[in-house]
Design a protein around this motif. Structure first.
Motif, PDB file in Angstrom:
ATOM      1  N   PHE A  80      -8.955  -7.813  -1.274  1.00  0.00           N
ATOM      2  CA  PHE A  80      -8.226  -7.483  -2.433  1.00  0.00           C
ATOM      3  C   PHE A  80      -8.839  -8.499  -3.728  1.00  0.00           C
ATOM      4  CE2 PHE A  80      -5.657  -5.352   0.432  1.00  0.00           C
ATOM      5  CZ  PHE A  80      -4.869  -4.352  -0.295  1.00  0.00           C
ATOM      6  N   SER A  81      -9.791  -9.268  -3.407  1.00  0.00           N
ATOM      7  CA  SER A  81     -10.111 -10.416  -4.469  1.00  0.00           C
ATOM      8  C   SER A  81     -10.729  -9.545  -5.696  1.00  0.00           C
ATOM      9  CB  SER A  81     -11.230 -11.351  -3.955  1.00  0.00           C
ATOM     10  OG  SER A  81     -12.444 -10.557  -3.597  1.00  0.00           O
ATOM     11  N   GLU A  82     -11.332  -8.185  -5.593  1.00  0.00           N
ATOM     12  CA  GLU A  82     -11.830  -7.546  -6.728  1.00  0.00           C
ATOM     13  C   GLU A  82     -10.732  -6.848  -7.472  1.00  0.00           C
ATOM     14  OE1 GLU A  82     -14.502  -8.161  -7.629  1.00  0.00           O
ATOM     15  OE2 GLU A  82     -16.180  -8.332  -6.025  1.00  0.00           O
ATOM     16  N   SER A  83      -9.451  -6.969  -7.053  1.00  0.00           N
ATOM     17  CA  SER A  83      -8.566  -6.438  -7.986  1.00  0.00           C
ATOM     18  C   SER A  83      -8.210  -6.960  -9.083  1.00  0.00           C
ATOM     19  CB  SER A  83      -7.059  -6.224  -6.904  1.00  0.00           C
ATOM     20  OG  SER A  83      -7.656  -5.348  -5.824  1.00  0.00           O
ATOM     21  N   SER A  84      -8.318  -8.223  -9.182  1.00  0.00           N
ATOM     22  CA  SER A  84      -7.978  -8.968 -10.309  1.00  0.00           C
ATOM     23  C   SER A  84      -8.599  -8.472 -11.666  1.00  0.00           C
ATOM     24  CB  SER A  84      -8.209 -10.490 -10.192  1.00  0.00           C
ATOM     25  OG  SER A  84      -7.331 -10.925  -9.110  1.00  0.00           O
ATOM     26  N   GLY A  85      -8.033  -7.965 -12.532  1.00  0.00           N
ATOM     27  CA  GLY A  85      -8.563  -7.516 -13.758  1.00  0.00           C
ATOM     28  C   GLY A  85      -9.024  -5.898 -13.620  1.00  0.00           C
ATOM     29  N   ALA A  86      -9.096  -5.215 -12.375  1.00  0.00           N
ATOM     30  CA  ALA A  86      -9.366  -3.907 -12.172  1.00  0.00           C
ATOM     31  C   ALA A  86      -8.287  -2.930 -12.863  1.00  0.00           C
ATOM     32  CB  ALA A  86      -9.560  -3.835 -10.527  1.00  0.00           C
ATOM     33  N   THR A  87      -8.739  -1.615 -12.599  1.00  0.00           N
ATOM     34  CA  THR A  87      -7.932  -0.681 -13.084  1.00  0.00           C
ATOM     35  C   THR A  87      -7.074   0.161 -11.647  1.00  0.00           C
ATOM     36  OG1 THR A  87      -9.040  -0.296 -15.205  1.00  0.00           O
ATOM     37  CG2 THR A  87      -7.662   1.500 -14.306  1.00  0.00           C
ATOM     38  N   TYR A  88      -6.009   0.309 -11.585  1.00  0.00           N
ATOM     39  CA  TYR A  88      -5.367   1.013 -10.731  1.00  0.00           C
ATOM     40  C   TYR A  88      -5.454   2.430 -11.212  1.00  0.00           C
ATOM     41  CZ  TYR A  88      -2.175   2.675  -7.190  1.00  0.00           C
ATOM     42  OH  TYR A  88      -1.589   3.315  -5.957  1.00  0.00           O
ATOM     43  N   LEU A  89      -6.381   3.210 -10.172  1.00  0.00           N
ATOM     44  CA  LEU A  89      -6.116   4.532 -10.544  1.00  0.00           C
ATOM     45  C   LEU A  89      -5.078   5.578  -9.935  1.00  0.00           C
ATOM     46  CD1 LEU A  89      -9.959   5.084  -9.608  1.00  0.00           C
ATOM     47  CD2 LEU A  89      -9.093   4.700 -11.891  1.00  0.00           C
ATOM     48  N   ASN A  90      -4.668   6.130 -10.849  1.00  0.00           N
ATOM     49  CA  ASN A  90      -3.555   7.306 -10.337  1.00  0.00           C
ATOM     50  C   ASN A  90      -4.052   8.189  -9.286  1.00  0.00           C
ATOM     51  OD1 ASN A  90      -1.721   6.417 -12.469  1.00  0.00           O
ATOM     52  ND2 ASN A  90      -2.452   7.998 -13.883  1.00  0.00           N
ATOM     53  N   SER A  91      -3.186   8.444  -7.958  1.00  0.00           N
ATOM     54  CA  SER A  91      -3.535   9.132  -7.377  1.00  0.00           C
ATOM     55  C   SER A  91      -2.589   9.409  -6.350  1.00  0.00           C
ATOM     56  CB  SER A  91      -4.409   8.238  -6.225  1.00  0.00           C
ATOM     57  OG  SER A  91      -3.723   7.046  -5.781  1.00  0.00           O
ATOM     58  N   THR A  92      -2.592  10.647  -5.564  1.00  0.00           N
ATOM     59  CA  THR A  92      -1.781  11.290  -4.659  1.00  0.00           C
ATOM     60  C   THR A  92      -1.969  11.381  -3.421  1.00  0.00           C
ATOM     61  OG1 THR A  92      -1.235  12.659  -6.744  1.00  0.00           O
ATOM     62  CG2 THR A  92      -0.255  13.510  -4.515  1.00  0.00           C
ATOM     63  N   LEU A  93      -1.007  10.974  -2.376  1.00  0.00           N
ATOM     64  CA  LEU A  93      -1.371  10.649  -1.039  1.00  0.00           C
ATOM     65  C   LEU A  93      -0.348  11.547  -0.283  1.00  0.00           C
ATOM     66  CD1 LEU A  93      -2.696   9.132   1.390  1.00  0.00           C
ATOM     67  CD2 LEU A  93      -0.921   7.424   1.381  1.00  0.00           C
ATOM     68  N   GLN A  94      -1.016  12.371   0.535  1.00  0.00           N
ATOM     69  CA  GLN A  94      -0.443  13.100   1.423  1.00  0.00           C
ATOM     70  C   GLN A  94      -0.883  12.614   2.921  1.00  0.00           C
ATOM     71  OE1 GLN A  94      -1.799  17.228   0.763  1.00  0.00           O
ATOM     72  NE2 GLN A  94      -0.092  17.305  -0.762  1.00  0.00           N
ATOM     73  N   ALA A  95      -0.039  12.055   3.512  1.00  0.00           N
ATOM     74  CA  ALA A  95      -0.045  11.314   4.825  1.00  0.00           C
ATOM     75  C   ALA A  95       1.205  11.222   5.770  1.00  0.00           C
ATOM     76  CB  ALA A  95      -0.479   9.927   4.406  1.00  0.00           C
ATOM     77  N   SER A  96       0.602  10.924   6.968  1.00  0.00           N
ATOM     78  CA  SER A  96       1.532  10.631   8.091  1.00  0.00           C
ATOM     79  C   SER A  96       2.248   9.229   7.556  1.00  0.00           C
ATOM     80  CB  SER A  96       1.023  10.456   9.529  1.00  0.00           C
ATOM     81  OG  SER A  96      -0.109   9.622   9.674  1.00  0.00           O
ATOM     82  N   SER A  97       3.461   8.818   8.294  1.00  0.00           N
ATOM     83  CA  SER A  97       4.129   7.632   8.026  1.00  0.00           C
ATOM     84  C   SER A  97       3.293   6.515   8.134  1.00  0.00           C
ATOM     85  CB  SER A  97       5.629   7.754   8.506  1.00  0.00           C
ATOM     86  OG  SER A  97       5.298   7.559  10.146  1.00  0.00           O
ATOM     87  N   SER A  98       1.980   6.457   8.847  1.00  0.00           N
ATOM     88  CA  SER A  98       1.361   5.343   9.321  1.00  0.00           C
ATOM     89  C   SER A  98       0.246   5.126   8.471  1.00  0.00           C
ATOM     90  CB  SER A  98       1.016   5.329  10.833  1.00  0.00           C
ATOM     91  OG  SER A  98       0.283   6.453  11.144  1.00  0.00           O
ATOM     92  N   VAL A  99      -0.046   5.960   7.436  1.00  0.00           N
ATOM     93  CA  VAL A  99      -1.069   5.721   6.594  1.00  0.00           C
ATOM     94  C   VAL A  99      -0.963   5.526   5.126  1.00  0.00           C
ATOM     95  CG1 VAL A  99      -3.214   6.647   5.587  1.00  0.00           C
ATOM     96  CG2 VAL A  99      -2.707   7.112   8.142  1.00  0.00           C
TER      97      VAL A  99
END
Length: 646
Positions: free
Chosen positions: A528-547
């Motif tokens: 997760f170290s590269e997350s600082s200053g990054a851009t969180y991209l909008n996304s849609t997740l369709q998944a089972s409850s464990s992902v």
């Protein structure tokens, strides 16, 4: 950091550990997920998002990151009441020829205790190997062949001296030594001695010995041994410093934790006592975690550590409250001034009173302090609200740009006072952390932001640092990224543990005198170290409850190129099918140059160890892609990151 006297959240952790042992979250074998990522839209993640929290716990500093080899170097740990214990110092040689006792006769008023050695060897031949004192350090000193060590001590005597200063291996063999000789007139008063020892052999369980076979009376005080090869000569043990640096932290929260409060105020960390010549620092009892600290690792050293890491310091200071006693709001003004002076010491110009003191100690350039935290876990204490406002108003008046952090959790209810950020601490089970992916989804979008300054899976799930811990924490961290507009900072706790002093488990980095390794949670933080200053991209997740999955766009700190990183955690005993769809991806994107990085192991309770330090680590490989089909198999119980050149 919660103290040994369990907090509400620590009790919750134990309860969840007992009631919710690990089991797959998916009710059936249909473990599939699809993530649709919109490359053209997103939101910024704080440039300071991911950092580290250092607390003096588990001998993290004394005997750990701070490279001092001598434990109880000033003989103060036993207190001033006589007789006073000098542990872990021990007498070596024939005890019929030496008597040792602590006395309040030190050269330094702030450190009143010294040790007296009354040696009565009739002749050198009577004590051929000498008698004296030995210090084992912190469960053994790591002395390495060819390396040099600076030994400093203060001495006075009733006659001439011939003192041997040596590192000795566990088998009794000498690793390095020098003899110190002086006339009686020279040592009639306290004198400082310094010698450099170069090791001719290695031993990870060595000790420092000061011996003589000459009849007389000698007083010793403030005995220090430091390797010369600390990081930049600043006193930090290189391998442990580098493990922290590898996390690429954007901030350093210090020095605690409950260490800041103390069980009692008389034992709280007070920054003014921890600056200046190390011999004059009084040290104090770390009564929360049960050991003496000589404060060689003091306020200036914490600031220097921040600078060496290239990160922003976040100072947590005492607000007049400990675990068992409090200063009334009407009487807290001196402590408010102490905090103001501490900020001035860190960032004031050399023309200011405390900026000039900093400069006199070798650091004229101000430190980049942008955040301070008023106390630690004190929100429910009687005087916190009143004390907090006094600190807040005074600091904002003197430093309007300073970001001030409250102890009160605004996710539960609105704050009763102004703040720029609020602390959020959680120690819970893996399953509970996994479910906290949505914790900040409904937090108000205005007002102070969250500083998730302490989080970790604990209890039965965690052991000494399991893969299971990292799985639960991964989903939680993705949820923090997803809510980056209300979450500004995040750090795991605790950072370090000496394997011989496991006061709190698990921890990110485990070490002894000569070795270190990261737990799975440590490697998750690297992911997760590269997350600082990054851009969180909008996304849609369709998944089972464990992902759980998410995506960011970032510029790599390694090659300075732009990437899209998709992270996904499969919290399930079965493999998962995972498909990625990019909306807005450049038709010429070179997906063939993508990579994947996986954190997994055959058993969720697997742990790293000194024997297998890399049993669970980040494994990177080229990503095999057939055309534009981005469908992959995820291993059971795994965290995977897919990196695509943007």
């Amino acid at each position: 950091m919660a103290s040994a006297k369990l907090t509400f959240y620590a009790l919750l952790s134990i309860a969840f550990s007992l009631l919710l042992p690990f089991q797959s979250l998916a009710a059936d074998g249909n473990n599939t997920a699809t993530l649709v990522v919109d490359i053209g839209s997103g939101k910024p993640i704080s440039k300071h998002f991911f950092g580290v929290f250092f607390e003096e716990i588990n001998h993290a500093g004394a005997g750990g990151l701070w490279a001092e080899l001598v434990d109880n170097r000033g003989f103060e740990a036993g207190g001033t009441a006589l007789p006073s214990s000098i542990s872990p110092w021990t007498i070596i040689g024939d005890r019929s020829y030496i008597n040792v006792q602590a006395e309040p006769t030190s050269l330094f008023p702030t450190n009143p205790m010294a040790v007296k050695m009354d040696i009565h060897c009739p002749s050198p031949a009577t004590c051929p190997n000498g008698v004296g004192l030995s210090n084992p350090g912190f469960w053994g000193m790591n002395i390495e062949q060819g390396k040099k060590y600076r030994v400093v001590f203060h001495l006075r005597a009733l006659g001439p001296i011939n003192l041997k200063v040596a590192f000795t291996g566990a088998d009794g063999k000498e690793l390095a030594s020098n003899n110190i000789e002086a006339f009686a007139t020279y040592v009639a008063q306290w004198k400082r001695f310094e010698t450099i020892l170069e090791a001719k052999a290695s031993d990870v369980q060595a000790s420092l010995q000061l011996t003589t076979n000459q009849n007389g009376v000698i007083w010793l005080d403030q005995v220090s041994a430091m390797p010369l090869d600390t990081y930049k000569g600043h006193g930090f043990r290189k391998d442990l410093f580098e493990m922290v640096a590898d996390l690429k932290p954007r901030f350093l929260r210090f020095p605690g934790g409950c260490y800041v409060e103390g069980d009692y105020l008389r034992n709280a960390f007070r920054w003014r006592d921890t600056i200046g010549p190390w011999e004059k620092r009084p040290g104090h009892l770390n009564d929360v975690w049960g050991y003496w600290v000589d404060d060689g690792f003091g306020y200036l050293e914490f600031l220097q550590l921040s600078e060496d890491l290239g990160t922003t310091p976040i100072w947590v200071f005492n607000n007049g409250i400990s675990h068992h006693d409090e200063v009334d709001t009407s009487d807290v003004d001196p402590m408010v001034q102490e905090a103001l002076d501490g900020i001035e010491f860190a960032r004031g110009p050399t023309t200011s009173r405390w900026g000039a003191v900093r400069a006199s100690l070798g650091h004229p350039k101000p430190f980049d302090m942008q955040y301070v935290s008023i106390g630690n876990e004190d929100c429910d204490k009687k005087n916190y609200q009143g004390n907090y406002l006094k600190f807040y108003n005074a600091i904002k008046h003197a430093y309007p740009d300073m970001q001030i952090i409250s102890n009160c959790d605004a996710t539960d209810k609105p704050l009763k006072h102004p703040a720029d950020l609020y602390d959020f601490h959680r120690y819970l089970s893996a399953k509970t952390f996994f479910s906290m992916y949505t914790k900040f989804d409904n937090v108000p979008r205005s007002g102070p932001k969250a500083f998730v300054s302490e989080y970790a899976v604990t209890g039965k799930d965690a052991g000494s640092g399991s893969l299971l811990s990292a799985l639960g924490e991964a989903a939680f961290l993705m949820g923090l990224e997803k809510n980056s507009e209300v979450v500004e900072l995040v750090s795991y706790a605790p950072l370090f543990v000496h394997t011989n002093d496991r006061r709190w488990m698990p921890d990110a980095i485990v070490f002894n005198s000569h070795q270190s390794y990261g737990t799975p949670s440590y490697y998750l933080q690297k992911l997760f170290s590269e997350s600082s200053g990054a851009t969180y991209l909008n996304s849609t997740l369709q998944a089972s409850s464990s992902v759980v999955a998410s995506a960011i766009a970032y510029t790599s700190s390694v090659d300075n190129k732009s990437y899209i990183r998709v992270k996904v955690v499969n919290f399930n005993d079965n493999p998962a099918t995972f498909k990625i769809t990019f909306n807005g991806l450049d038709a010429n994107a070179k997906l063939s140059k993508a990579t994947k990085t996986v954190l997994t192991s055959p058993n969720v309770k697997d742990e790293n160890s000194f024997k297998e330090p890399s049993k669970i680590t980040l494994v990177q490989s080229p990503l095999e892609i057939a055309g534009k089909d981005l469908t992959f198999k995820l291993p059971p119980n795994s965290v995977t990151a897919f990196d695509f050149p943007k």
